[in-house]
Design a protein around this motif. Structure first.
Motif, PDB file in Angstrom:
ATOM      1  N   GLN A  10      -7.330  -1.873  -2.203  1.00 31.27           N
ATOM      2  CA  GLN A  10      -6.028  -2.549  -2.128  1.00 31.27           C
ATOM      3  C   GLN A  10      -4.958  -1.553  -2.598  1.00 31.27           C
ATOM      4  N   TRP A  11      -4.181  -1.923  -3.645  1.00 32.26           N
ATOM      5  CA  TRP A  11      -3.124  -1.014  -4.137  1.00 32.26           C
ATOM      6  C   TRP A  11      -3.495  -0.422  -5.502  1.00 32.26           C
ATOM      7  N   GLY A  12      -4.751  -0.181  -5.743  1.00 30.21           N
ATOM      8  CA  GLY A  12      -5.165   0.357  -7.044  1.00 30.21           C
ATOM      9  C   GLY A  12      -5.443  -0.762  -8.029  1.00 30.21           C
ATOM     10  N   ASN A  38      -2.550   9.779 -13.218  1.00 31.30           N
ATOM     11  CA  ASN A  38      -1.894   8.537 -12.792  1.00 31.30           C
ATOM     12  C   ASN A  38      -2.880   7.368 -12.818  1.00 31.30           C
ATOM     13  N   ALA A  39      -4.159   7.671 -12.702  1.00 35.45           N
ATOM     14  CA  ALA A  39      -5.190   6.627 -12.755  1.00 35.45           C
ATOM     15  C   ALA A  39      -5.301   6.088 -14.181  1.00 35.45           C
ATOM     16  N   GLY A  40      -5.655   4.817 -14.286  1.00 28.93           N
ATOM     17  CA  GLY A  40      -5.905   4.230 -15.601  1.00 28.93           C
ATOM     18  C   GLY A  40      -7.197   3.451 -15.489  1.00 28.93           C
ATOM     19  N   HIS A  41      -8.297   4.064 -15.863  1.00 28.55           N
ATOM     20  CA  HIS A  41      -9.610   3.463 -15.630  1.00 28.55           C
ATOM     21  C   HIS A  41     -10.174   2.900 -16.932  1.00 28.55           C
ATOM     22  N   THR A  42     -10.273   1.582 -16.976  1.00 27.48           N
ATOM     23  CA  THR A  42     -10.664   0.917 -18.215  1.00 27.48           C
ATOM     24  C   THR A  42     -12.144   0.560 -18.177  1.00 27.48           C
ATOM     25  N   ILE A 126      10.146   5.436  -6.040  1.00 30.14           N
ATOM     26  CA  ILE A 126       8.789   5.014  -5.667  1.00 30.14           C
ATOM     27  C   ILE A 126       8.183   4.147  -6.771  1.00 30.14           C
ATOM     28  N   GLY A 127       8.641   4.399  -8.025  1.00 32.64           N
ATOM     29  CA  GLY A 127       7.993   3.726  -9.163  1.00 32.64           C
ATOM     30  C   GLY A 127       6.723   4.468  -9.543  1.00 32.64           C
ATOM     31  N   THR A 128       6.805   5.806  -9.605  1.00 33.36           N
ATOM     32  CA  THR A 128       5.603   6.603  -9.916  1.00 33.36           C
ATOM     33  C   THR A 128       5.199   6.402 -11.372  1.00 33.36           C
ATOM     34  N   GLY A 132       3.519  13.588 -12.885  1.00 31.45           N
ATOM     35  CA  GLY A 132       3.660  14.885 -12.182  1.00 31.45           C
ATOM     36  C   GLY A 132       2.782  15.029 -10.954  1.00 31.45           C
ATOM     37  N   ILE A 133       2.265  13.917 -10.453  1.00 28.90           N
ATOM     38  CA  ILE A 133       1.268  13.974  -9.377  1.00 28.90           C
ATOM     39  C   ILE A 133       1.850  14.526  -8.069  1.00 28.90           C
ATOM     40  N   GLY A 134       2.958  13.927  -7.607  1.00 26.61           N
ATOM     41  CA  GLY A 134       3.553  14.355  -6.331  1.00 26.61           C
ATOM     42  C   GLY A 134       3.966  15.830  -6.364  1.00 26.61           C
ATOM     43  N   ILE A 227      -4.281   1.449   0.149  1.00 27.19           N
ATOM     44  CA  ILE A 227      -2.927   1.234   0.659  1.00 27.19           C
ATOM     45  C   ILE A 227      -1.923   2.101  -0.124  1.00 27.19           C
ATOM     46  N   LEU A 228      -2.432   2.895  -1.074  1.00 27.93           N
ATOM     47  CA  LEU A 228      -1.618   3.938  -1.720  1.00 27.93           C
ATOM     48  C   LEU A 228      -1.948   5.316  -1.138  1.00 27.93           C
ATOM     49  N   ASP A 229      -2.847   5.382  -0.164  1.00 26.74           N
ATOM     50  CA  ASP A 229      -3.225   6.669   0.452  1.00 26.74           C
ATOM     51  C   ASP A 229      -2.008   7.277   1.166  1.00 26.74           C
ATOM     52  N   PHE A 237       5.905   4.685  -0.102  1.00 29.62           N
ATOM     53  CA  PHE A 237       5.530   4.045  -1.374  1.00 29.62           C
ATOM     54  C   PHE A 237       4.021   4.173  -1.588  1.00 29.62           C
ATOM     55  N   VAL A 238       3.605   5.399  -1.767  1.00 30.41           N
ATOM     56  CA  VAL A 238       2.181   5.728  -1.880  1.00 30.41           C
ATOM     57  C   VAL A 238       2.028   6.771  -2.983  1.00 30.41           C
ATOM     58  N   THR A 239       0.804   7.130  -3.289  1.00 29.86           N
ATOM     59  CA  THR A 239       0.589   8.272  -4.162  1.00 29.86           C
ATOM     60  C   THR A 239       0.499   9.523  -3.276  1.00 29.86           C
ATOM     61  N   VAL A 273       1.390  -2.249  -8.462  1.00 31.17           N
ATOM     62  CA  VAL A 273       2.326  -1.796  -9.497  1.00 31.17           C
ATOM     63  C   VAL A 273       3.152  -0.682  -8.885  1.00 31.17           C
ATOM     64  N   GLY A 274       4.450  -0.680  -9.154  1.00 24.65           N
ATOM     65  CA  GLY A 274       5.342   0.268  -8.465  1.00 24.65           C
ATOM     66  C   GLY A 274       6.013  -0.458  -7.316  1.00 24.65           C
ATOM     67  N   ASN A 275       6.904   0.258  -6.611  1.00 27.92           N
ATOM     68  CA  ASN A 275       7.711  -0.381  -5.566  1.00 27.92           C
ATOM     69  C   ASN A 275       7.037  -0.315  -4.207  1.00 27.92           C
ATOM     70  N   GLY A 276       7.630  -1.028  -3.239  1.00 26.44           N
ATOM     71  CA  GLY A 276       7.093  -1.023  -1.875  1.00 26.44           C
ATOM     72  C   GLY A 276       6.674  -2.410  -1.455  1.00 26.44           C
ATOM     73  N   GLY A 302       1.770   0.569 -18.644  1.00 26.06           N
ATOM     74  CA  GLY A 302       2.045  -0.700 -19.315  1.00 26.06           C
ATOM     75  C   GLY A 302       2.954  -1.629 -18.510  1.00 26.06           C
ATOM     76  N   ARG A 303       3.333  -1.216 -17.288  1.00 21.90           N
ATOM     77  CA  ARG A 303       4.241  -2.057 -16.494  1.00 21.90           C
ATOM     78  C   ARG A 303       3.534  -3.338 -16.037  1.00 21.90           C
ATOM     79  N   PRO A 304       4.265  -4.479 -15.964  1.00 21.83           N
ATOM     80  CA  PRO A 304       3.635  -5.682 -15.410  1.00 21.83           C
ATOM     81  C   PRO A 304       3.298  -5.444 -13.944  1.00 21.83           C
TER      82      PRO A 304
HETATM   83  P1  IMO Z   1      -5.878   3.433 -10.581  1.00 21.27           P
HETATM   84  O1  IMO Z   1      -6.816   4.574 -10.342  1.00 21.27           O
HETATM   85  C1  IMO Z   1      -2.225   1.417  -9.378  1.00 21.27           C
HETATM   86  C2  IMO Z   1       1.061   3.931  -7.914  1.00 21.27           C
HETATM   87  C3  IMO Z   1       2.335   4.017  -8.745  1.00 21.27           C
HETATM   88  C4  IMO Z   1       3.369   4.216  -7.652  1.00 21.27           C
HETATM   89  C5  IMO Z   1       2.642   5.106  -6.647  1.00 21.27           C
HETATM   90  C6  IMO Z   1       2.966   6.582  -6.790  1.00 21.27           C
HETATM   91  O2  IMO Z   1      -5.795   2.996 -11.992  1.00 21.27           O
HETATM   92  O3  IMO Z   1      -6.128   2.317  -9.626  1.00 21.27           O
HETATM   93  P2  IMO Z   1       2.160   8.422  -8.542  1.00 21.27           P
HETATM   94  O4  IMO Z   1       2.348   8.506 -10.039  1.00 21.27           O
HETATM   95  O5  IMO Z   1       0.742   8.407  -8.104  1.00 21.27           O
HETATM   96  O6  IMO Z   1       2.977   9.454  -7.799  1.00 21.27           O
HETATM   97  O7  IMO Z   1       2.807   7.002  -8.147  1.00 21.27           O
HETATM   98  O8  IMO Z   1       1.263   4.896  -6.873  1.00 21.27           O
HETATM   99  N1  IMO Z   1      -0.189   4.280  -8.614  1.00 21.27           N
HETATM  100  C7  IMO Z   1      -1.104   3.384  -9.000  1.00 21.27           C
HETATM  101  N2  IMO Z   1      -1.123   2.041  -8.924  1.00 21.27           N
HETATM  102  N3  IMO Z   1      -3.298   2.051  -9.888  1.00 21.27           N
HETATM  103  C8  IMO Z   1      -3.316   3.397  -9.941  1.00 21.27           C
HETATM  104  O9  IMO Z   1      -4.419   4.079 -10.269  1.00 21.27           O
HETATM  105  C9  IMO Z   1      -2.185   4.134  -9.525  1.00 21.27           C
HETATM  106  N4  IMO Z   1      -1.856   5.448  -9.480  1.00 21.27           N
HETATM  107  C10 IMO Z   1      -0.639   5.522  -8.903  1.00 21.27           C
HETATM  108  O10 IMO Z   1       2.553   2.838  -9.474  1.00 21.27           O
HETATM  109  O11 IMO Z   1       3.617   2.984  -7.002  1.00 21.27           O
END
Ligand code: IMO
Ligand code: MG
Length: 427
Positions: A10-12, A38-42, A126-128, A132-134, A227-229, A237-239, A273-276, A302-304
């Protein structure tokens, strides 16, 4: 056990880490192949919670090898923080972490540029995650990058950093009226970071080739979601990486023939999370209920998170572009108290049926979800440990999701802990 890729569909934030941690029981090696901090793996083990941004989620199992692949953009400061945190909590990392020498390094210019660009973009930001990923991926593709192996010698590092400093500082001045970053202290600091990481840095591809020959089992751990590909998502609005399963091969240096199974992790509902655009978003009390029960706040920022019903066109797209063999459906328990649950089966634009999740952002924004309503089960699922333990309405809901996605269910998760898992059809 087959070699498998585990990707977000989906969107992460689908709960990939929980699934990776669980399936690591059956694996020898876990490789992160794209994305960065940018990933947050719990991962929750016993009552302890760990959030990883770079280190693969398999690290909680003793004796498993965790690899950061060449497709990752690597922030050495973040990696050292995570390694120190693991050591302080009694988890051994010795001879267990390998970092690809040809992965690219996230530098202070990348982080500063990410934040400056977002601030300047205002409403169209974008709401990154601000990691520093991009900018790091763009320097990689522009052939200006610094690679992990460069951190091990001043002779290699100095000219690379001076190159980046030259044009990024110029950009800072002209585009953002921002202060330049002096390259000398960065060279010194990153050489020191390189020394600390020296034991882990190597050429991972031959290691993986040998492991494949020895029939070791490999999990390729994705970050973000389909869908962030950068190619298949809601661009722009992707990574900035390819999050899909095909990149597991490229981002770790093994051929695609090494991969036998592709598991798509999906939440039983949807978040972003983020815009789009987000067709099934619920900006109402139902969305708030999903957010509060699901604890839907970003693990990195920490964003909702924005919340909505399950979106089948999104998951069908993920099934197609990843070649999913199985679904791992997570957070089913979040729906336990809902009287009715909706599923978006299709989209319509101005009354016309939309056959596939559109590539055009404008088209996605016009998509109106077509909903089907199913009765909830209104009881707790968190003690269920097999398919037959699940309430009948939960079974029906899951079967419907699988039908709509066109992919069989491999696994279900009904809580953050390792044992709150149901294996359905994965071997
Ligand atoms: P995990 O691995 C959810 C989103 C950001 C923003 C867009 C671009 O935990 O699923 P970036 O910093 O990558 O340039 O931001 O991608 N985003 C994520 N959304 N889970 C993530 O990672 C994300 N990594 C980036 O919110 O919309
Ligand atoms: Mg996340």
């Amino acid at each position: 056990m087959p070699n498998r890729v585990i990707v977000g569909s989906q969107w992460g934030d689908e709960g990939k880490a929980k699934i990776v941690d669980f399936l690591t029981l059956y694996a020898d090696i876990i490789v992160r192949f794209q994305g960065g901090a940018n990933a947050g793996h719990t991962v929750k083990v016993d009552d302890k919670e760990f959030i990883f941004h770079l280190i693969p989620s398999g690290i909680m199992h003793a004796n498993k090898i965790c690899i950061i692949g060449n497709g990752v953009v690597f922030d050495p400061k973040q990696a050292i923080l995570e390694i120190k945190d693991l050591i302080s909590k009694g988890i051994s990392v010795e001879n267990r972490i390998l970092i690809a020498e040809n992965a690219h390094v996230v530098l202070p210019w990348h982080i500063a540029c990410d934040k400056l660009k977002e601030a300047k973009a205002g409403k169209s930001a974008i709401g990154t995650t601000g990691r520093g990923i991009g900018p790091c991926y763009s320097d990689k593709v522009n052939r200006h990058g610094v690679r992990v192996g460069d951190l091990l010698s001043e002779q290699d590092l100095r000219p690379r950093i001076e190159d980046i400093a030259g044009f990024r500082n110029e950009e800072f001045k002209k585009m953002f009226e921002a202060e330049a970053i002096d390259s000398e202290p960065v060279i010194k600091e990153y050489l020191e970071l390189g020394e600390q990481l020296r034991p882990y840095i190597c050429d991972i591809s031959p290691y993986l080739q040998e492991s494949l020959k020895a029939k070791k089992q490999i999990i390729f751990e994705g970050a973000q979601g389909t869908i962030l590909d950068v190619d298949h998502g809601t661009y722009p609005f992707v990574t900035s990486s390819n999050t899909v399963a095909g990149y597991a091969s490229c981002g770790s240096g093994v051929g695609p023939t090494a991969i036998e199974q592709v598991i798509g992790v999906v939440k039983a509902y949807t978040t972003r999370v983020g815009n789009g655009p987000f067709p099934t978003e619920l900006q109402n009390e139902i969305g708030e209920k999903l957010r509060s029960i699901g604890g839907e706040y970003g693990a990195t920022t920490g964003r909702p998170r924005r919340c909505g019903w399950f979106d089948a066109p999104v998951v069908r797209k993920a099934a197609a572009v990843n070649g999913l063999t199985h679904l791992a459906i997570t957070k089913l328990d979040v729906l336990d108290t809902f009287k009715e649950i909706k599923i978006c089966t299709d989209y319509k634009i101005e009354g016309r049926e939309v056959l596939h999740f559109p590539n055009s952002l404008a088209q996605v924004a016009l998509c109106e979800p077509v909903y089907e309503t199913m009765p909830g089960w209104e009881c707790s699922t968190s003690k269920c440990r097999s398919w037959n333990d699940l309430p009948e309405n939960a079974q029906k809901y899951l079967i419907r999701l699988s039908e709509l996605a066109g992919v069989k269910i491999g696994m279900i998760s009904i809580g953050a802990k390792r044992d709150e898992s149901i294996l359905v059809d994965i071997q």
